[in-house]
Design a protein around this motif. Sequence first.
Motif, short mmCIF file in Angstrom:
data_model
loop_
_atom_site.label_atom_id
_atom_site.label_comp_id
_atom_site.label_asym_id
_atom_site.label_seq_id
_atom_site.Cartn_x
_atom_site.Cartn_y
_atom_site.Cartn_z
N SER A 164 -1.79 -0.21 6.67
CA SER A 164 -2.30 -1.17 7.66
C SER A 164 -2.80 -2.44 6.96
CB SER A 164 -3.40 -0.54 8.52
OG SER A 164 -4.49 -0.18 7.74
N HIS A 165 -3.33 -2.28 5.75
CA HIS A 165 -3.77 -3.45 5.00
C HIS A 165 -2.57 -4.34 4.66
CE1 HIS A 165 -5.44 -5.91 1.83
NE2 HIS A 165 -6.63 -5.61 2.32
N LYS A 209 -1.36 -6.14 7.69
CA LYS A 209 -2.25 -7.25 8.03
C LYS A 209 -1.89 -8.48 7.20
CE LYS A 209 -6.03 -6.30 10.57
NZ LYS A 209 -6.65 -7.27 11.48
N ASN A 210 -1.51 -8.26 5.94
CA ASN A 210 -1.09 -9.39 5.10
C ASN A 210 0.17 -10.03 5.65
OD1 ASN A 210 -3.06 -9.68 3.13
ND2 ASN A 210 -2.24 -8.01 1.89
N LEU A 252 1.16 -9.99 8.78
CA LEU A 252 0.77 -10.71 10.00
C LEU A 252 0.07 -12.03 9.68
CD1 LEU A 252 -0.54 -7.79 12.27
CD2 LEU A 252 1.59 -9.06 12.50
N ALA A 253 -0.76 -12.00 8.63
CA ALA A 253 -1.49 -13.22 8.25
C ALA A 253 -0.51 -14.32 7.82
CB ALA A 253 -2.48 -12.91 7.13
N ILE A 254 0.53 -13.93 7.07
CA ILE A 254 1.52 -14.93 6.63
C ILE A 254 2.30 -15.46 7.84
CG2 ILE A 254 3.60 -15.30 5.24
CD1 ILE A 254 2.39 -13.14 3.29
N GLN A 277 9.17 -12.13 5.72
CA GLN A 277 7.99 -11.31 6.05
C GLN A 277 8.30 -10.28 7.13
OE1 GLN A 277 5.21 -11.14 4.32
NE2 GLN A 277 5.99 -12.71 2.94
N ARG A 298 9.92 -7.53 5.36
CA ARG A 298 8.90 -6.76 4.62
C ARG A 298 8.15 -5.83 5.57
NH1 ARG A 298 3.61 -9.79 2.08
NH2 ARG A 298 2.46 -7.95 1.41
N ARG A 349 1.03 -0.50 -3.01
CA ARG A 349 -0.02 -1.50 -2.82
C ARG A 349 -1.25 -1.19 -3.71
NH1 ARG A 349 -1.35 -6.64 -1.34
NH2 ARG A 349 -3.58 -6.67 -1.29
#
Lengths: 142, 221
Positions: free
Chosen positions: B24-25, B28-29, B31-33, B69, B72, B109
């Motif tokens: 999930s982390h 989130k990365n 989604l942030a990009i 992304q 990914r 990760r």
Amino acid sequence: MAEKILLVDDEADFLEALSERMRARGMDVSTSVSAQQALDAVDEGTFDAVVLDLMMPGMDGLEALRILKEKDPKLQVILLTGHATVQQSVEAMKRGARDLLEKPTDIETLAKKIKEASAERMLLVSEEAEEKIKNILTSKGW
Amino acid sequence: MGIEQDHNVVQELRYFGRVTASISHELKNVLAILNENAGLLQDLCAMVNQGQPLDVTRVQKLSTTMQKQIGRGDKIIKRMNRFAHSVDHDCESVNLHELVTIVVALFERIATTRGITIEVMTGTSGVTVKTNPFALEALVGTMLDRLTAEAPAITRHSIDVSSHNTMGQIRLQGLVKQVHTVARVLDSDDLKALLGALHAKTDFRQETGELFIMLPDNITA
């Protein structure tokens, strides 16, 4: 005057897009892809605020925060993270983080937090300068 | 369910939780990009509305980043789905190379955060055993987690699978001079319980730094 910001994240695509958006909003943005690079940047220059990712390869954001605050207690650090546990959030605040925002974040919210952080730093710097002047006046006995 | 089984379930759930949190982390990365790139597109539209020319090359670059992304994110979700389905059956035929590949990918990760590289060697890819797939993932994943956390100076590991007599073998390399760390990790109650549940054994060869996990070809036999 443009806020001087250091943006720290190991995701290069994130850094590129966010820094461009922040520049478009009038900020003076530098970027670092690692905590170590960020520490070097802080040694070389002054920043109004540092926006720091919590989880990075090598040194993590919490450790970087501790060192940054040791170097400059007035430095305003905003942590940005995918997910933070309650424990991490408490630890971040204990170590002097100004704020902790969750990714993905809204640019206007981040910009507002940065402006507040920058204003706080200016206040701290001017208080420190005032204190120095007072000390000089007292010690010289004018 | 006895206390021992309860303990095993809790340990396995903890592994499931750790992997899910890591995934999930990473999502989130992604989604942030995507969020920042979508925001940049909005900024560009606002600039065009104010009469500035559109930089088509810039738009193409943003589109490429977003597609990258999305790819990914798709990979992460596929892995997560596969991992989630590993709890479907208590016992099934498992391709060891595929299982190890997925465990290492799920661990990537955390490994990156620790500055560690784990390479899955292309060796014997056709080794299968009948076992509990989720318990085996939990065993290999927890071992990787503990060993890399407790021996941070070692930045490169490799893992491969083979068969020996009727046993399936998973070999982790790169643990030279880590005899105390390996002994401490293997002595933990949760790993012992997982090894017991899988009827598996370990063999650490100090001089070569190789740790073998040996699995019966059929857990129910």
